[in-house]
Each structure stands twice: as structure tokens, then as C-alpha cells.
Design a protein around this motif. Structure first.
Motif, mmCIF file in Angstrom:
data_model
loop_
_atom_site.group_PDB
_atom_site.id
_atom_site.type_symbol
_atom_site.label_atom_id
_atom_site.label_comp_id
_atom_site.label_asym_id
_atom_site.label_seq_id
_atom_site.Cartn_x
_atom_site.Cartn_y
_atom_site.Cartn_z
ATOM 1 N N ILE A 72 -41.832 -37.833 -163.533
ATOM 2 C CA ILE A 72 -42.390 -38.553 -162.398
ATOM 3 C C ILE A 72 -43.254 -37.602 -161.583
ATOM 4 N N LEU A 73 -44.493 -38.006 -161.295
ATOM 5 C CA LEU A 73 -45.428 -37.190 -160.534
ATOM 6 C C LEU A 73 -45.614 -37.780 -159.139
ATOM 7 N N LEU A 74 -45.535 -36.924 -158.116
ATOM 8 C CA LEU A 74 -45.658 -37.340 -156.714
ATOM 9 C C LEU A 74 -46.863 -36.654 -156.079
ATOM 10 N N HIS A 75 -47.802 -37.448 -155.586
ATOM 11 C CA HIS A 75 -49.008 -36.900 -154.963
ATOM 12 C C HIS A 75 -48.712 -36.380 -153.556
ATOM 13 N N GLY A 76 -49.651 -35.622 -153.031
ATOM 14 C CA GLY A 76 -49.532 -35.081 -151.683
ATOM 15 C C GLY A 76 -50.163 -35.983 -150.645
ATOM 16 N N TRP A 112 -39.072 -34.297 -162.211
ATOM 17 C CA TRP A 112 -39.938 -34.603 -161.068
ATOM 18 C C TRP A 112 -40.907 -33.457 -160.841
ATOM 19 N N ILE A 113 -42.160 -33.805 -160.518
ATOM 20 C CA ILE A 113 -43.160 -32.824 -160.124
ATOM 21 C C ILE A 113 -43.830 -33.333 -158.856
ATOM 22 N N GLY A 114 -43.832 -32.517 -157.804
ATOM 23 C CA GLY A 114 -44.437 -32.911 -156.546
ATOM 24 C C GLY A 114 -45.406 -31.865 -156.042
ATOM 25 N N HIS A 115 -46.529 -32.322 -155.526
ATOM 26 C CA HIS A 115 -47.521 -31.415 -154.936
ATOM 27 C C HIS A 115 -47.564 -31.618 -153.436
ATOM 28 N N SER A 116 -47.511 -30.531 -152.665
ATOM 29 C CA SER A 116 -47.674 -30.559 -151.219
ATOM 30 C C SER A 116 -46.682 -31.527 -150.577
ATOM 31 N N LEU A 117 -47.158 -32.582 -149.906
ATOM 32 C CA LEU A 117 -46.239 -33.520 -149.271
ATOM 33 C C LEU A 117 -45.347 -34.215 -150.299
ATOM 34 N N SER A 121 -34.800 -32.184 -163.401
ATOM 35 C CA SER A 121 -35.324 -30.942 -162.835
ATOM 36 C C SER A 121 -36.317 -31.315 -161.756
ATOM 37 N N ALA A 122 -36.723 -30.313 -160.983
ATOM 38 C CA ALA A 122 -37.716 -30.511 -159.926
ATOM 39 C C ALA A 122 -38.700 -29.346 -159.951
ATOM 40 N N ALA A 123 -39.990 -29.662 -159.945
ATOM 41 C CA ALA A 123 -41.039 -28.650 -159.848
ATOM 42 C C ALA A 123 -41.889 -28.977 -158.627
ATOM 43 N N ILE A 124 -42.023 -28.025 -157.719
ATOM 44 C CA ILE A 124 -42.768 -28.246 -156.489
ATOM 45 C C ILE A 124 -43.939 -27.267 -156.418
ATOM 46 N N PHE A 125 -45.106 -27.785 -156.075
ATOM 47 C CA PHE A 125 -46.334 -26.998 -156.024
ATOM 48 C C PHE A 125 -46.894 -27.020 -154.602
ATOM 49 N N GLY A 126 -47.153 -25.841 -154.049
ATOM 50 C CA GLY A 126 -47.738 -25.756 -152.715
ATOM 51 C C GLY A 126 -46.903 -26.478 -151.677
ATOM 52 N N THR A 127 -45.608 -26.229 -151.701
ATOM 53 C CA THR A 127 -44.676 -26.948 -150.830
ATOM 54 C C THR A 127 -43.919 -25.972 -149.944
ATOM 55 N N ASP A 145 -57.338 -16.331 -157.638
ATOM 56 C CA ASP A 145 -56.326 -16.672 -156.649
ATOM 57 C C ASP A 145 -56.457 -18.170 -156.376
ATOM 58 N N PHE A 146 -55.645 -18.951 -157.046
ATOM 59 C CA PHE A 146 -55.761 -20.403 -156.966
ATOM 60 C C PHE A 146 -55.598 -20.876 -155.520
ATOM 61 N N GLY A 147 -56.206 -22.039 -155.215
ATOM 62 C CA GLY A 147 -56.075 -22.660 -153.911
ATOM 63 C C GLY A 147 -55.063 -23.793 -153.938
ATOM 64 N N HIS A 148 -54.950 -24.477 -152.815
ATOM 65 C CA HIS A 148 -53.930 -25.511 -152.647
ATOM 66 C C HIS A 148 -54.106 -26.662 -153.636
ATOM 67 N N VAL A 149 -55.323 -27.113 -153.824
ATOM 68 C CA VAL A 149 -55.607 -28.186 -154.777
ATOM 69 C C VAL A 149 -55.881 -27.627 -156.162
#
Length: 322
Positions: free
Chosen positions: A58-62, A136-141, A162-168, A286-290
């Protein structure tokens, strides 16, 4: 609403072929929150001509975003990448975002509502359809909402493999908000608005309900905490046992790496790994938030790591960081 589920009313609103992908869009009406008008759109991606049978993700947008963060109209994105790799991909859109209509109490929508009512309903439906606990994968919010659901014990191992969080993160300090008159004044000013416009402020294609901003003010106030009136989500993270991957980007000015790591370290009871995307770690930039998830560099360097994590619940040995 004709139901595609035995849990609550669910409508299959479209079933299309998009090149080599199949796209099924469902609209869920869980009826589990005080606002009975809430309906949630969930897009399921798979390979055209093949039955769904892979591991569900499941992918969750910011914030200010929708399903297109994960899945472009041209069939590019982490969602299609994982579908082509054999995963059963589900892309959720929060209340009032994308294909999810605005609910009656849209103005008052909060992370607390998403975490307590919406994510458990989405998890239950995906588990019903796939027969497996989803990753689950979630980005930001989206990551913040996922963390809140775990810390509040609204999601557990039965509905989260499992849970993967990016820029959180939730630890970045906004010092003016520690001054009560400033917080009170900000709250009074914001209450006069229905939403914050993503297009007007060039933050993204979607609006965000003012309830989210008011909730954030409370979190960052002088005596604020990451939680709601009933539960301290921050304290609850120490009891989470779901495997966690936390990813930050060296060039992320919105959610800096030190704050992302502080959130990661609160998961003291979970199998966990932390990844910093930057030149010092051997990455091309150096990757950015998006850009950590939406860029050609992410496609080549990050997406394969996500696939590896989902299969092994571990990063490749050469990518492990202390």
C-alpha cells in the motif's frame, strides 16, 4: 453502493488497461468514523492479463498530493515499477485528494482521522482481497500518518507486514510556535479558512484541509505532543514490532535527516534500518524531498532498494548504515 467487499460498501468504479498494466479503482465507504460521508479511493495496479497474486503493498502520498506521485499517466513511478516486479500494488488517496471526494467535515480532517479510521479500513480491505498482510510505504505526510497509526496501535502486525517511511519526521522545531500568543494567534487566523491551496502556494496539485494545519500547531506548541487526546503516538512507537525502513535524503530541507533519524530511533522494539540518500553514501546526488522517490536517479538507485526491502525486509549488505 454495490459492494465488492463483505466488510463495508465498496464500488469498483473503473477497470482499465493501461499499456502493460491493469488499473482497478475502488471507492470504499467504511462508515467507521464520526463523519459517515467519508469515501476513499484506492487504485490497484497489476500486470495486464495476469491474476493478482503477489505480495500486497500500500502506497500513501504526502501533503498536497495524490496517486500521481506514485503512478504517472504514462505508467511511470514506484507503483508501476513494483507492479511489474510482481507485487500487488494498492495506491490510497486520502479524504478529498485525487479520486477521493471531499467529505462533509473536510475542513476538520486531521492525521488523527486518517490514522484511526481510514488506514485500518484500507488495510482490512486489502487484506480481504489479497489474503495477506500488506506492506506499507509512506512519503512525507503519508509516512507521518502511517507512523501515527502504528504508534496509536490502530495498525498492528495483522494488517502491516512492514512499514517504509520516506522523508518523514515530526521533531523539527518551530520556535515561534513555542510562544503561546503566537500559537494562539496562528490558530485564530487559520480557523477562518477552509483549506490551504496547493496550487496557489506552489506546493502541489491538491489542497489540504485546515484541520491538518491546526493539528500541526498543537503538535509543535509549547506543551504539544505527537498524538491526540486519547493516545500518545510518540510513546506508542516504542511498542511497535513491525519491521521498519526509514529513508531520508541529504538534500531534504523540509524534513532534514537528523529529524528523520530521531523518529527512526523511537522504534526501539522493531527490527529497523535507516538509509540516508546522499553523495557520502555513494549515491549520485544529495536527493531532495520529492526527488528521493520521483526522479530518474530514484528510478535507478532507490526503487530497486525498495523492491529488495519488500522481498527480504532488509537492505542489501553494502547499503546498510549505522
Amino acid at each position: 453502493m454495490q459492494s465488492s467487499s463483505e466488510l463495508f460498501p465498496v464500488a469498483l468504479v473503473s477497470a482499465e488497461l493501461r499499456g502493460d498494466l491493469s488499473e482497478d479503482v475502488y471507492r470504499l465507504k467504511p462508515g467507521n468514523s464520526p463523519d459517515s460521508s467519508v469515501e476513499l479511493a484506492v487504485t490497484r495496479l497489476g500486470l495486464a492479463g495476469q491474476a493478482h497474486g503477489g505480495v500486497p503493498v500500500i502506497l500513501l502520498h504526502g501533503s498536497f498530493s495524490n496517486r500521481r506521485f506514485w503512478y504517472s499517466p504514462r505508467g511511470i513511478g514506484l507503483g508501476p515499477f513494483l507492479a511489474r516486479a510482481g507485487f500487488d500494488v494498492w495506491i490510497a488517496e486520502m479524504r478529498g485528494h485525487g479520486l477521493s471526494p471531499r467529505n462533509r467535515a473536510y475542513k476538520r480532517n486531521r492525521v488523527a482521522d486518517y490514522a484511526r479510521y481510514d488506514l485500518p479500513a484500507i488495510a482490512a480491505f486489502v487484506r480481504e482481497q489479497s489474503g495477506q498482510a500488506p506492506h506499507w510505504i509512506g512519503h512525507s505526510l503519508g509516512g507521518t500518518t502511517l507512523v501515527a497509526a502504528l504508534g496509536g496501535a490502530y495498525l498492528d502486525g495483522e494488517h502491516a507486514a512492514s512499514a517504509a517511511i520516506f522523508g518523514t519526521q515530526i521533531s523539527r522545531i518551530y520556535w515561534p510556535l513555542k510562544v503561546p500568543p503566537v500559537e494562539w494567534g496562528s490558530r485564530l487566523l487559520l480557523k477562518g479558512f477552509q483549506h490551504i491551496s496547493g496550487s496557489r502556494f506552489k506546493r502541489g496539485p491538491e489542497d489540504e484541509p485546515i484541520g491538518l494545519a491546526l493539528e500541526s500547531l498543537r503538535w509543535h506548541g509549547l506543551f504539544g505532543r505527537f498524538g491526540d487526546r486519547e493516545r500518545d503516538w510518540w510513546a506508542g512507537l516504542a511498542d511497535v514490532r513491525v519491521p521498519l525502513l526509514a529513508v531520508s535524503a541529504a538534500g531534504d530541507m523540509q524534513d532534514p535527516a537528523w529529524a528523520c533519524r530521531k523518529l527512526y530511533e523511537q522504534f526501539i522494539g522493531a527490527p529497523r534500518q535507516f538509509l540516508l540518500l546522499g553523495k557520502e553514501g555513494g549515491y549520485s546526488s544529495d536527493f531532495g524531498h520529492v526527488e528521493m522517490l520521483v526522479s530518474k536517479e530514484a528510478q535507478a538507485e532507490v526503487w530497486p532498494l525498495v523492491e529488495h526491502w519488500l522481498r527480504e525486509l532488509s537492505l542489501p549488505a553494502e547499503k546498510l548504515q549505522d
